[in-house]
Motif scaffolding. Structure first.
Motif, PDB file in Angstrom:
ATOM      1  N   HIS A 272      69.092  27.943   2.745  1.00 30.89           N
ATOM      2  CA  HIS A 272      68.594  26.776   3.479  1.00 30.89           C
ATOM      3  C   HIS A 272      69.414  26.591   4.771  1.00 30.89           C
ATOM      4  N   SER A 273      69.229  27.553   5.690  1.00 30.52           N
ATOM      5  CA  SER A 273      69.944  27.540   6.975  1.00 30.52           C
ATOM      6  C   SER A 273      69.251  28.494   7.931  1.00 30.52           C
ATOM      7  N   THR A 274      68.981  28.046   9.143  1.00 37.69           N
ATOM      8  CA  THR A 274      68.281  28.916  10.103  1.00 37.69           C
ATOM      9  C   THR A 274      69.108  30.146  10.433  1.00 37.69           C
ATOM     10  N   TRP A 275      70.431  29.971  10.627  1.00 42.07           N
ATOM     11  CA  TRP A 275      71.276  31.106  11.000  1.00 42.07           C
ATOM     12  C   TRP A 275      71.377  32.119   9.844  1.00 42.07           C
ATOM     13  N   ALA A 276      71.469  31.601   8.620  1.00 45.45           N
ATOM     14  CA  ALA A 276      71.513  32.508   7.468  1.00 45.45           C
ATOM     15  C   ALA A 276      70.189  33.238   7.311  1.00 45.45           C
ATOM     16  N   MET A 277      69.050  32.539   7.508  1.00 47.77           N
ATOM     17  CA  MET A 277      67.727  33.177   7.410  1.00 47.77           C
ATOM     18  C   MET A 277      67.582  34.311   8.411  1.00 47.77           C
ATOM     19  N   TRP A 278      68.156  34.124   9.614  1.00 50.73           N
ATOM     20  CA  TRP A 278      68.082  35.183  10.627  1.00 50.73           C
ATOM     21  C   TRP A 278      68.724  36.454  10.074  1.00 50.73           C
ATOM     22  N   ASP A 279      69.891  36.302   9.465  1.00 53.21           N
ATOM     23  CA  ASP A 279      70.608  37.460   8.930  1.00 53.21           C
ATOM     24  C   ASP A 279      69.936  38.040   7.690  1.00 53.21           C
ATOM     25  N   GLU A 280      69.179  37.227   6.949  1.00 54.38           N
ATOM     26  CA  GLU A 280      68.545  37.679   5.695  1.00 54.38           C
ATOM     27  C   GLU A 280      67.177  38.322   5.918  1.00 54.38           C
ATOM     28  N   THR A 281      66.730  38.378   7.176  1.00 56.26           N
ATOM     29  CA  THR A 281      65.405  38.925   7.494  1.00 56.26           C
ATOM     30  C   THR A 281      65.524  40.076   8.472  1.00 56.26           C
ATOM     31  N   SER A 282      64.417  40.765   8.703  1.00 53.51           N
ATOM     32  CA  SER A 282      64.406  41.938   9.584  1.00 53.51           C
ATOM     33  C   SER A 282      63.645  41.632  10.877  1.00 53.51           C
ATOM     34  N   GLY A 283      64.161  42.167  11.980  1.00 50.60           N
ATOM     35  CA  GLY A 283      63.536  41.914  13.273  1.00 50.60           C
ATOM     36  C   GLY A 283      62.243  42.697  13.454  1.00 50.60           C
ATOM     37  N   ILE A 284      61.246  42.081  14.078  1.00 56.10           N
ATOM     38  CA  ILE A 284      59.984  42.736  14.416  1.00 56.10           C
ATOM     39  C   ILE A 284      59.626  42.359  15.846  1.00 56.10           C
TER      40      ILE A 284
END
Length: 339
Positions: A272-284
């Protein structure tokens, strides 16, 4: 051998005539000489100030030229002050000259004055000679003073001319230095602007490279249609519910809480954090966006879910509700990510 004088009165008369003759000869020598008063002239103190050191305007910085300009202006002010002082003294001396000429005038005018003074004296010869001597002594003293002053004026005039030349040259140097300073300052400002523009361009290129790298790595990210479809539907079911900072359901949400809750129904765990979600996902890349993908905004301070047709669903801010907005909703986009 000269005969000794035995008559006291006669001796006195002879002495008076002798003194008068000597004084009158002295007066005649000064007739027509320019007169100035003593004590009004002060020699220009010290040696003349050296012109400010030369400077290569083409190689100097604006700051160096500004310092040089200040030195020139200081030197010019000092020279102008000295010049004004000498000119004031010379004007005072000329005023005395005018007054002296008015008092004594030409040789003929002086002769008339002497004659009138003698005629006004008693008939006794001693009295006449005494009157003549007194008048002659007064003139002698005045012209002696005038002679000394005239010599001082002769020394003063070339110094004034020299200072006038110096001030003129410094004025020209100051004008050149000011023009050089303006040009250098303008060039430095242009260089700074160019450097800033280059830095901005480099930063933009770096960002594009990073985005391209994210896009490249994103092309291998697996798209889970079932989880994404379920997440989109869950998010739509929350439309109209209030934004509350830090909330993650069931009836209030913040931006990252809504995303985490939507994917949680499919068993996908997100922090539950935008910065953590960025790291937990893959760029497209933007052109790879599919429903369920995430869009990050405003320095990763906000996240929304893409639902297709150029739209996203998100919980915007306090006082607002979960709603659908355009993908380009006015906030800067940081990138696109896939679960």
């Amino acid at each position: 051998m000269a005969q000794a004088c035995t008559d006291t009165q006669a001796c006195t008369d002879i002495d008076h005539r002798s003194r008068a003759a000597a004084i009158l000869r002295r007066i005649a020598a000064y007739t027509g000489v320019t007169v100035a008063t003593v004590g009004l002239v002060t020699a220009f103190a010290g040696s003349r100030a050296h012109a400010a050191d030369d400077i290569d305007y083409d190689a100097a910085s604006a700051s160096e030229i500004e310092d040089h300009l200040g030195d020139l202006e200081t030197e010019r002010d000092a020279a102008a002050t000295s010049l004004t002082g000498l000119q004031t003294q010379l004007a005072a001396a000329n005023a005395v000259i005018t007054a002296t000429a008015a008092d004594y005038g030409t040789t003929g005018a002086q002769l008339l004055d002497v004659t009138a003074a003698v005629e006004s004296a008693d008939d006794e010869l001693g009295a006449k000679v005494s009157t003549l001597v007194e008048y002659a002594q007064e003139q002698s003293d005045k012209y002696a003073e005038a002679e000394t002053a005239a010599e001082t004026v002769d020394r003063l005039e070339p110094r004034i001319a020299d200072l006038q030349t110096q001030v003129g040259k410094l004025d020209a140097q100051i004008e050149d230095a000011q023009a050089a300073y303006d040009e250098a300052a303008e060039a430095e400002a242009a260089a700074e602007a160019a450097a800033a523009a280059e830095a901005a361009a480099e930063a933009e290129a770096s960002a594009e490279e990073s985005s391209s790298s994210s896009s490249s790595s994103g092309s291998t990210a697996e798209y889970s249609s079932d989880a994404a479809t379920a997440a989109v539907q869950f998010a739509k079911d929350q439309l109209g519910e209030s934004y509350v900072f830090g909330a993650a359901g069931p009836d209030t949400w913040d931006c990252s809480g809504l995303i985490a809750g939507a994917y949680d129904v499919s068993g996908v765990s997100l922090t539950h954090s935008t910065w953590a979600m960025w790291d937990e996902t893959s760029g497209i890349g933007r052109d790879e966006l599919k429903p369920g993908d995430l869009v990050f905004y405003n320095g990763q301070n906000h996240v929304a879910m893409y639902i297709g047709d150029g739209q996203v669903i998100h919980a915007p801010k306090p006082g607002d509700v979960v709603k659908i907005s355009d993908l380009d909703m006015g906030m800067s986009i940081d990138g696109y990510r896939r679960i």
